[in-house]
Design a protein around this motif. Structure first.
Motif, short mmCIF file in Angstrom:
data_model
loop_
_atom_site.label_atom_id
_atom_site.label_comp_id
_atom_site.label_asym_id
_atom_site.label_seq_id
_atom_site.Cartn_x
_atom_site.Cartn_y
_atom_site.Cartn_z
N TRP A 103 -17.44 0.86 5.39
CA TRP A 103 -16.20 -0.71 5.76
C TRP A 103 -17.07 -1.49 4.97
CZ3 TRP A 103 -14.72 -0.55 11.77
CH2 TRP A 103 -13.40 0.64 11.46
N ALA B 167 -12.90 7.95 9.93
CA ALA B 167 -12.95 6.93 10.55
C ALA B 167 -12.76 6.70 12.74
CB ALA B 167 -11.56 6.75 9.87
N VAL C 199 -11.64 2.86 3.66
CA VAL C 199 -11.77 3.38 5.14
C VAL C 199 -11.76 3.98 6.39
CG1 VAL C 199 -10.44 2.37 7.54
CG2 VAL C 199 -11.21 0.06 5.57
N ASN C 200 -10.54 4.34 5.54
CA ASN C 200 -10.91 5.99 5.78
C ASN C 200 -11.34 7.63 5.68
OD1 ASN C 200 -8.02 5.28 7.40
ND2 ASN C 200 -7.04 5.15 5.57
N LYS C 201 -11.55 7.35 4.00
CA LYS C 201 -12.25 8.55 3.47
C LYS C 201 -14.09 8.53 4.04
CE LYS C 201 -8.21 10.42 1.89
NZ LYS C 201 -6.98 10.28 1.10
N THR C 202 -14.42 7.23 3.31
CA THR C 202 -16.17 7.30 3.19
C THR C 202 -16.65 6.03 4.13
OG1 THR C 202 -15.51 5.73 1.25
CG2 THR C 202 -16.05 8.20 0.27
N LEU C 203 -15.62 5.30 4.46
CA LEU C 203 -16.46 5.07 5.85
C LEU C 203 -17.56 3.80 5.73
CD1 LEU C 203 -17.84 6.32 8.79
CD2 LEU C 203 -15.91 4.92 8.78
N VAL D 112 -10.17 7.84 -13.02
CA VAL D 112 -8.13 7.73 -13.19
C VAL D 112 -8.17 7.05 -14.03
CG1 VAL D 112 -6.42 7.52 -11.25
CG2 VAL D 112 -8.33 9.12 -11.39
N PHE E 157 -1.21 12.74 -9.35
CA PHE E 157 -2.60 13.43 -8.62
C PHE E 157 -1.32 13.07 -7.18
CE2 PHE E 157 -4.84 11.04 -11.94
CZ PHE E 157 -5.66 12.67 -12.15
N PRO F 284 -1.27 7.72 -10.55
CA PRO F 284 -3.05 7.01 -10.44
C PRO F 284 -2.92 5.72 -11.09
CG PRO F 284 -2.50 9.16 -12.01
CD PRO F 284 -1.51 8.72 -11.37
N TYR G 243 -4.21 -3.98 7.63
CA TYR G 243 -4.81 -2.70 7.82
C TYR G 243 -5.88 -2.45 8.76
CZ TYR G 243 -2.03 -2.29 3.85
OH TYR G 243 -0.57 -2.32 3.17
N ALA H 114 -4.50 -2.46 -1.81
CA ALA H 114 -4.79 -1.82 -1.40
C ALA H 114 -4.99 -0.53 -1.08
CB ALA H 114 -3.67 -2.48 -0.44
N TYR H 115 -4.49 0.44 -1.65
CA TYR H 115 -5.31 1.66 -1.52
C TYR H 115 -6.21 2.06 -1.90
CZ TYR H 115 -5.19 5.94 -4.13
OH TYR H 115 -5.42 7.13 -3.72
N PHE H 116 -7.52 1.50 -2.31
CA PHE H 116 -8.33 1.49 -2.17
C PHE H 116 -9.64 0.87 -1.43
CE2 PHE H 116 -7.36 1.53 -6.40
CZ PHE H 116 -8.11 2.40 -7.32
N ASP I 162 -8.72 3.66 1.01
CA ASP I 162 -9.55 4.71 1.05
C ASP I 162 -11.41 4.73 1.82
OD1 ASP I 162 -9.43 7.39 -0.62
OD2 ASP I 162 -11.24 6.85 -1.87
N TYR J 105 0.60 -1.24 0.30
CA TYR J 105 -0.01 -0.07 0.45
C TYR J 105 1.08 0.53 0.19
CZ TYR J 105 -2.50 3.54 1.96
OH TYR J 105 -3.48 4.96 2.66
N VAL J 106 2.13 1.21 0.80
CA VAL J 106 2.79 2.79 0.89
C VAL J 106 3.56 2.56 0.02
CG1 VAL J 106 4.03 3.21 2.63
CG2 VAL J 106 2.65 2.97 3.90
N GLY K 143 -11.56 12.99 7.53
CA GLY K 143 -12.49 11.49 7.42
C GLY K 143 -12.79 11.16 7.78
N SER L 266 -11.28 -6.55 0.70
CA SER L 266 -10.41 -7.37 1.88
C SER L 266 -10.72 -9.24 1.12
CB SER L 266 -10.14 -7.36 2.78
OG SER L 266 -10.28 -5.91 3.34
#
Lengths: 392, 344
Positions: A357, B64, A351-355, B342, B207, A338, B3, A344-346, A349, A329-330, B62, A364
């Motif tokens: 799960w 979370a 999990v953290n940004k749009t909640l 993208v 990006f 892009p 994660y 893993a990036y998505f 995203d 991911y990192v 976010g 996953s």
């Protein structure tokens, strides 16, 4: 110890008790999260429990009863649940959020009929909203998997994939491709290095080992960032290339597939070298000597005596790198563009940004099942190969 | 899945580690220079006035963390700085304390957009684009249509890896007047139009995720122009980097202070908001970090040199106020479309 000598059954009991601790830990930290990820990807209780009255009313299909049930359900929700419901439904259709929040806040004042609802907000006349609610008020849901795979059931009841909806399948394909490329690269670079460590002079092997272990002990983040510094437009490598007049302008080395592959290969290299080294150490040097003394050249000796025996290490090293790389991911996030982001990036995203799960869990599970399938396929392949050898 | 696993374990560990009240007042903010300036202008004066100790942590946007606090009941923050959109979403889900504005003096000195049900708007941020002055020595780009003009201004472009701000910029470049941007973007044709405009520079796009990346990339010549936060660019410019920020047609949004629901130090957090809302404290902050104040009187306390770098006055004469409400409604579907675009 003395107790164990006196009573061997007691020692077995002690061993069992001792074993139960790691087993319990294993279940707690490994299997529980895994099970909860699977259940999260299917779980719809957040929506399912909130619309109990509506679910009962949907069976007889009377529009006014449904409207009344919807108002009862929304009116009974606490702010937290209402907000969550609105957020989840908005993932299905834009504008659903405000409709649910507005209706939920005013539920007591709206006339409990379909006409009352429609005059409160004319969007309730649109069957699409009702259809989405109907599809999503069960206790479990397949919608995350539908989104993850892009598969849809069309009007005729057939499974279809429309163009543009298969984004996660394409990302999965890309993830596999990058992983495969990285695995091959680490093996190609790692094999000679592992050979050098096991068969070189003390000095050579010591130096290589020190370098490999040093990078093994350094944080992934640090090594990745170091590659960013090296590969960027004004970085060391470009300065060198321009300075040596090899190129007239700096070359784009990072934020593309090249940068991703370089950094990932470097990060994962020790995981390929160490297992290969261990296997190579077990190959007796006398066998190569015997082969040479029997008249085989160095290449033939390597190909027919050494290489087949080192293959086990290649498989273990390659397998480790492959499975580790699948979840990267990192490194791609920092060195790729892009079009180099992996699954893993998505997941992160979602999990953290749009909640979301549910969606993160579905992706996953998709990644996990790919690994399981590949491992199973490798096992079957191995088994078939050993069978064929047995026949021959 | 790793994660999630890590996240779960860390939640469990932190649950065991921190009983509710036996901790100091905890502030979560964006980190970096931004938080350094806040420490001087707000945190230290507040801690002194209240006679308490505070600890800081960083928050990367976010819902979370806030959701985890709400679900477990283990509220580890007392104050958080977030974007307006996230604060509104969190408010709707009951993850933030509602703010009694009467107790805070009604917020009459603040911009109307800063007085929110669960948050106090504190900082105005300019989201425009910046360029490397050495790359465009002859003629400098002036607005978004120059940003989208690869013939006249060749070179790579940096944009945030998200649909927000970008779709607005694309429409501005395509000639949509400022007051009609969100109207146009609310229609499917408008969204198509924005993506079609983005298609014209897609081959050169790169990006970014973190606000520090545009500065690094511009300085290293990785990109010729990049969208960026005005504060980052102006801070780098003051350090002597050859960068320039374009104010025309930038999009400005508001960052807010909010109190997580159930925060043990809620009373003290409200006292913090009183300090953070004052013109004096905001002027002090803006002098250190070039973001704008939400207190309309703060400008009078600042020097002209400070004001010329802020998204206030003349700089926002031709600027677009960011619509949190539009993005709350449309984020899910547009983000999906963006991800698809993208990848293609």
């Amino acid at each position: 110890m003395s107790n164990a000598l006196r009573n061997p059954h007691g020692s077995r009991l002690a061993a069992l008790i001792l074993l139960s601790i790691p087993v319990a830990l294993y279940i707690l930290v490994f299997l529980t999260p895994l099970a909860s990820v699977v259940s999260l990807s299917l779980d719809n209780s957040a929506l399912g429990t909130g619309f109990a009255t509506l679910r009962a009313a949907t069976e007889d299909g009377d529009a006014d009863r449904r409207a009344q049930a919807l108002l009862t359900d929304l009116g009974a929700m606490e702010q937290k649940q209402l907000g969550e419901t609105a957020r989840m439904l908005n993932q299905e259709k834009t504008g659903f959020r405000s409709l649910i929040l507005k209706t939920g806040k005013e539920a007591d004042t709206i006339a409990p009929t379909m006409d009352g609802l429609v005059s409160f907000d004319k969007r309730w006349a649109d069957q699409e909203y009702w259809g989405i609610i109907d599809r999503n008020i069960g206790q479990i849901t397949w919608r995350h998997y539908q989104k993850a795979t892009g598969l849809k059931v069309d009007a005729n009841g057939d499974l279809t994939i429309s163009k543009g909806d298969d984004i996660y399948l394409r990302v999965m394909g890309r993830t596999l491709l990058i992983t495969l490329q990285v695995t091959i690269l680490t093996l190609l670079i790692g094999y000679p290095l592992a050979y050098g460590v096991t068969n070189g002079t003390r000095r050579v092997s010591g130096t290589i080992l020190a370098i490999v272990l040093l990078s093994f002990w350094t944080s992934v983040l640090v090594r990745t960032t170091a590659w960013v510094v090296l590969l960027q437009t004004n970085g060391l490598i470009n300065t060198l290339l321009v300075g040596l007049k090899l190129t007239s302008e700096p070359v784009q080395l990072i934020f593309n597939r090249f940068g991703t592959l370089v950094a990932m290969t470097h990060v994962l290299l020790p995981f390929a070298i160490l297992p290969m080294m261990n296997v190579m150490r077990t190959i007796p040097k006398s066998q190569s000597d015997a082969s040479r003394s029997l008249g085989a050249g160095p290449i033939e000796t390597f190909l027919r005596v050494y290489f087949p025996q080192s293959l086990r290490g290649v498989l273990v090293g390659g397998g480790t790198v492959f499975i580790l790389a699948l979840g990267f991911y990192v490194t791609p996030a920092l060195t790729g563009g892009p079009n180099d982001q992996m699954l893993a990036y998505f997941i992160a995203d979602f999990v953290n940004k749009t909640l979301n799960w549910g969606m993160a869990s579905a992706l996953s599970v998709m990644l996990l099942s790919t690994v399981v399938l590949l491992v199973a396929a490798a096992r079957i392949g191995q088994w078939m190969m050993s069978n064929r050898k047995g026949i021959a | 899945m790793n994660y999630l696993k890590v996240a779960r374990i860390s939640v469990v560990v932190s649950l065991c580690a921190s009983p509710a009240m036996a901790r100091d007042f905890t502030i979560a903010a964006w980190g970096g220079n931004y938080q350094d300036a806040q420490r001087e202008a707000y945190f230290n004066p507040f801690a002194k006035a209240q006679g308490l100790k505070f600890v800081e942590t960083t928050y990367l946007g976010g819902l979370a963390e806030l959701k985890a606090m709400g679900d477990t009941g283990n509220v580890t923050w007392d104050l958080v700085m977030s974007g307006g959109t996230d604060a509104q979403l969190a408010c709707d889900e009951g993850l933030l304390e509602e703010i009694d504005w009467d107790a805070l003096g009604g917020g009459k000195e603040l911009l109307p957009a800063a007085v929110q049900p669960c948050a106090a708007g504190n900082v105005v941020i300019g989201n425009g684009f910046a360029y490397n002055t050495e790359a465009f020595a002859a003629e400098a780009p002036k607005d978004w249509s120059d940003f989208f003009n690869l013939e006249k201004f060749p070179g790579k472009r940096g944009l945030i890896n998200n649909p927000y701000m970008n779709l607005e910029s694309a429409l501005m470049a395509d000639g949509v007047p400022l007051d009609q941007i969100y109207e146009v973007l609310s229609t499917p044709e408008g969204v198509d139009r924005a993506f079609a405009k983005l298609d014209t520079i897609k081959s050169e796009l790169q990006f970014w995720e973190a606000g520090s990346q545009p500065v690094e990339w511009l300085v290293a010549n990785n990109v010729a122009m990049s969208s960026a936060y005005n504060g980052r660019i102006i801070t780098a410019k003051k350090e002597g980097k050859p960068l320039e920020f374009v104010w025309k047609n930038h999009i400005y949004n508001i960052d807010v202070w909010a109190i997580p629901k159930g925060a043990p130090y809620k009373e003290q957090a409200l006292e913090f908001l009183k300090i953070a809302n004052t013109a004096e404290a905001q002027a002090k902050f803006s002098a250190a970090m070039p973001y704008g104040p939400t207190n309309v009187n703060a400008g009078k306390l600042m020097s002209p040199e400070t004001v010329k770098d802020l998204p206030v006055g003349e700089n926002i004469a031709e600027a677009l106020p960011y619509s949190d409400s539009f993005w709350i409604e449309n984020y899910d579907s547009l983000k999906e479309r963006w991800s698809n675009w993208v990848v293609q």
